[in-house]
Design an enzyme around this catalytic site. Sequence first.
Site, PDB file in Angstrom:
ATOM      1  N   CYS A   1       0.791  -1.188  -0.018  1.00  0.00           N
ATOM      2  CA  CYS A   1      -0.227  -0.104   0.060  1.00  0.00           C
ATOM      3  C   CYS A   1       0.867   1.138   0.039  1.00  0.00           C
ATOM      4  O   CYS A   1       1.918   1.171   0.785  1.00  0.00           O
ATOM      5  CB  CYS A   1      -1.009  -0.063   1.275  1.00  0.00           C
ATOM      6  SG  CYS A   1      -2.247  -1.180   1.056  1.00  0.00           S
TER       7      CYS A   1
ATOM      8  N   CYS B   1      -2.723  -8.382   6.952  1.00  0.00           N
ATOM      9  CA  CYS B   1      -2.739  -7.717   5.772  1.00  0.00           C
ATOM     10  C   CYS B   1      -4.296  -7.297   5.942  1.00  0.00           C
ATOM     11  O   CYS B   1      -5.049  -7.974   5.778  1.00  0.00           O
ATOM     12  CB  CYS B   1      -2.435  -8.195   4.567  1.00  0.00           C
ATOM     13  SG  CYS B   1      -2.600  -7.288   2.920  1.00  0.00           S
TER      14      CYS B   1
ATOM     15  N   ASN C   1     -16.020 -11.666 -18.380  1.00  0.00           N
ATOM     16  CA  ASN C   1     -16.402 -10.773 -17.254  1.00  0.00           C
ATOM     17  C   ASN C   1     -17.459  -9.690 -17.835  1.00  0.00           C
ATOM     18  O   ASN C   1     -18.448  -9.360 -17.116  1.00  0.00           O
ATOM     19  CB  ASN C   1     -15.135 -10.114 -16.624  1.00  0.00           C
ATOM     20  CG  ASN C   1     -15.598  -9.353 -15.142  1.00  0.00           C
ATOM     21  OD1 ASN C   1     -15.891  -9.931 -14.537  1.00  0.00           O
ATOM     22  ND2 ASN C   1     -15.102  -8.146 -15.040  1.00  0.00           N
TER      23      ASN C   1
ATOM     24  N   GLU D   1      -9.806 -13.065 -26.878  1.00  0.00           N
ATOM     25  CA  GLU D   1      -8.857 -13.129 -25.984  1.00  0.00           C
ATOM     26  C   GLU D   1      -7.731 -14.032 -26.292  1.00  0.00           C
ATOM     27  O   GLU D   1      -7.745 -14.902 -27.183  1.00  0.00           O
ATOM     28  CB  GLU D   1      -9.442 -13.775 -24.598  1.00  0.00           C
ATOM     29  CG  GLU D   1      -8.647 -14.472 -23.671  1.00  0.00           C
ATOM     30  CD  GLU D   1      -7.769 -13.079 -23.124  1.00  0.00           C
ATOM     31  OE1 GLU D   1      -6.659 -13.329 -22.646  1.00  0.00           O
ATOM     32  OE2 GLU D   1      -8.669 -12.030 -22.617  1.00  0.00           O
TER      33      GLU D   1
ATOM     34  N   CYS E   1      -6.533   0.189 -16.863  1.00  0.00           N
ATOM     35  CA  CYS E   1      -5.733  -0.155 -15.971  1.00  0.00           C
ATOM     36  C   CYS E   1      -4.237   0.666 -15.920  1.00  0.00           C
ATOM     37  O   CYS E   1      -3.673   0.627 -14.840  1.00  0.00           O
ATOM     38  CB  CYS E   1      -5.261  -1.753 -15.582  1.00  0.00           C
ATOM     39  SG  CYS E   1      -4.570  -2.406 -16.836  1.00  0.00           S
TER      40      CYS E   1
END
Length: 434
Positions: free
Chosen positions: A80, A159, A301, A317, A391
């Site tokens: 993080c 975590c 998805n 894909e 992303c």
Amino acid sequence: MKAPITLELDVTNLSHDGRGVARHEGKAVFVRGALSGEKVIARIVQRHRHYDDAQVESVLQASPDRVDPRCPHFGVCGGCALQHLAPAAQIAAKQRVLAENFERIGHVEPKRWLAPLTSAVWGYRRKGRLSVKYVDKKGKALVGFREDNGRYVADLTRCEVLTPAVGERIEALAALVGSLQAVREIAQIEIAAGDDTTALIFRHLQPLSDSDRAALVAFGQQHALAIYLQPGGNDSVHPLWPENPRLAFRIAAADVELEFRPLDFIQVNSAMNEAMIAHALDLLDPKPEDRVLDLFCGLGNFTFPLARRCAHVVGVEGEHGLVQRAKENAARNGIANVEYHVANLLDDQRDTPWARQRFDRILLDPPRSGAQAVFDYLPKKGCDRIVYVSCHPASLARDAGILVEKHGFKLRAAGVMDMFPHTAHVESIALFER
């Protein structure tokens, strides 16, 4: 030994990796642990020609958005970067990163900004990879993410962002590994959580003894975790206990369930995935008579929710295994208006049968490298709307500029989605129209 160099700095911004940005004598200084608007004392940890890296020593004037990190390992563990920043400020910072990338790289600006998508910020990670290392000086095995410097495995006890089934058992997992004869042969542990089953995949460099296998089985039984072994490449993964674990997740809005294998790519954040799918479909707005192309479709998805709303969907894909499981999931869910193709989308596909078809809508969900390679052969004729799920903001910005400047689209809307709270990772979505 040289005395450490400390500086008093005014932090003016956040970098793309979550560090504070300041300047000293005209040179940029990236300060880990500092937030925009703060005055800090920082210690220089590494000098470079054009910038310096630094670490906060003390905060003289704190940002109103500074909060106490929930995790005791924050600042050491590299998992993080932003736990010291309030969640609402985190997502605002990510939207600024996206806007700056659009301006600097793509030279475009969306007609409107979409409201950020957010969800629970703790215990959200259902996929992850933990490093494993036996440390002689400590006399124990460490299981965790890499330290912030990347050189060592962080010594974790828990975590806060992993699914609690694993995040609350890091210390027990390290003790398990430390008890094995093969303690020096366990290289990593992958986590894969479905709705009902959470799996641990142990990558081991040498065959395991019967006693080690028994210890792993006992741990799985005690903590209700499926145990897989990986003695080689991805194809070597196989269950140890139970005999046939079942990993699957539901997409409630589409009334489908997708089975997957432990190392398959799935979205890390289950709640955000549901919200993202709904968001993407609302933007794409497929009509009942439409044909839709879903590129980089993975397990399906987006393909399956799209199939519930339109006449026909084609998913493409590059990974054979994902396409095979997508076909199996289509049959399992009784979805007949989809077809899947295996293709390396980075190569020119214009002569393939699917690329010669006509589509009304296109959905893109590429990897970090983006979708630039598909634009020259993308079947855009007749398509008046593209939704791009990203992303990586830099590749989205680059591709947005290409779609606008070269292919006749306008960037109608864009926004960020907090798929990875407390990290600097920026997930975003954009709508393009003719």
